[in-house]
Write an enzyme that holds these catalytic residues in place. Structure first.
Site: not given
Length: 224
Positions: A85-87, A122
């Protein structure tokens, strides 16, 4: 939502490819058991080469998950699920990540002040391939939440930066702690702003397990 699936998930080797304490806490809250293997993927993708923050965040999440998969898939007990995940925060067409230092944190917060920005996460799930043609099957999705900052003075912003909280967070604030006092309102998934869209994740995981079960189930003979 995951309760019917939990007995199966608790028997699986699940890996979170992130060292984020917030993501770990969110996943623990829903009863998931997992290993934490922080990715060594260098988050230096060129932002201008992506159409928008959704594509950029998903590509970074993919890089994190694949880097961990490359290390773990050589082991005897391969993971049943790897979560990447990446924010990021976006304001207009600009993608904003973690501040480089306190001065940068203040500049970021000043830009967000009294405006509405978007928080995008994502997520990429890697599962063992059912076909054998690839190492793993990939499932990707993203979540967006609108966040509105209140109208804050420079003194307030500098005092918040002085707490040290902004330094490891996309957009320079943490909605789950002191940073909540900066936020006038949100539209969308609150947990996405913390760093992980838990509802979308659970819904997608249920869907994936249902589809994989159907694909792997033996076909019955239709002839009488």
């Amino acid at each position: 939502m995951l309760q019917p699936l939990l007995p199966t998930l608790l028997e699986q080797r699940i890996v979170l490819a992130s060292g984020s304490p917030r993501r770990q806490e969110i996943l623990k809250r829903i009863g998931l058991k997992f290993e934490v293997v922080p990715s060594k993927f260098e988050e230096n993708l060129k932002k201008s080469s992506f159409a928008g923050p959704h594509e950029y965040a998903t590509a970074t999440a993919r890089g994190k998950a694949l880097e961990v998969a490359d290390r773990l898939y050589s082991q005897v007990k391969k993971p049943d699920l790897i979560i990447g995940a990446d924010t990021v925060v976006s304001l207009g067409s600009d993608i904003i990540e973690k501040p480089a230092d306190k001065d940068d944190a203040f500049r970021i917060l000043k830009r967000l002040n009294a405006k509405t920005h978007e928080v995008v996460t994502g997520v990429v799930l890697l599962l063992p391939s059912l076909t054998g043609t690839e190492k793993y099957d990939t499932v990707e999705f993203h979540e967006s939440t609108e966040v509105c900052f209140g109208d804050l003075t420079d003194e307030m912003l500098k005092a918040y930066v002085a707490t040290g909280e902004p330094m490891d967070k996309a957009g320079g604030y943490g909605i789950q702690a002191i940073g909540s006092s900066l936020v006038q309102g949100i539209h969308g998934d609150y947990f996405n702003v913390e760093g992980f869209p838990v509802y979308h994740f659970c819904k997608k995981l249920v869907q994936v397990h249902r589809e994989r079960h159907q694909r792997s189930a033996p076909r019955t003979d239709q002839h009488s």
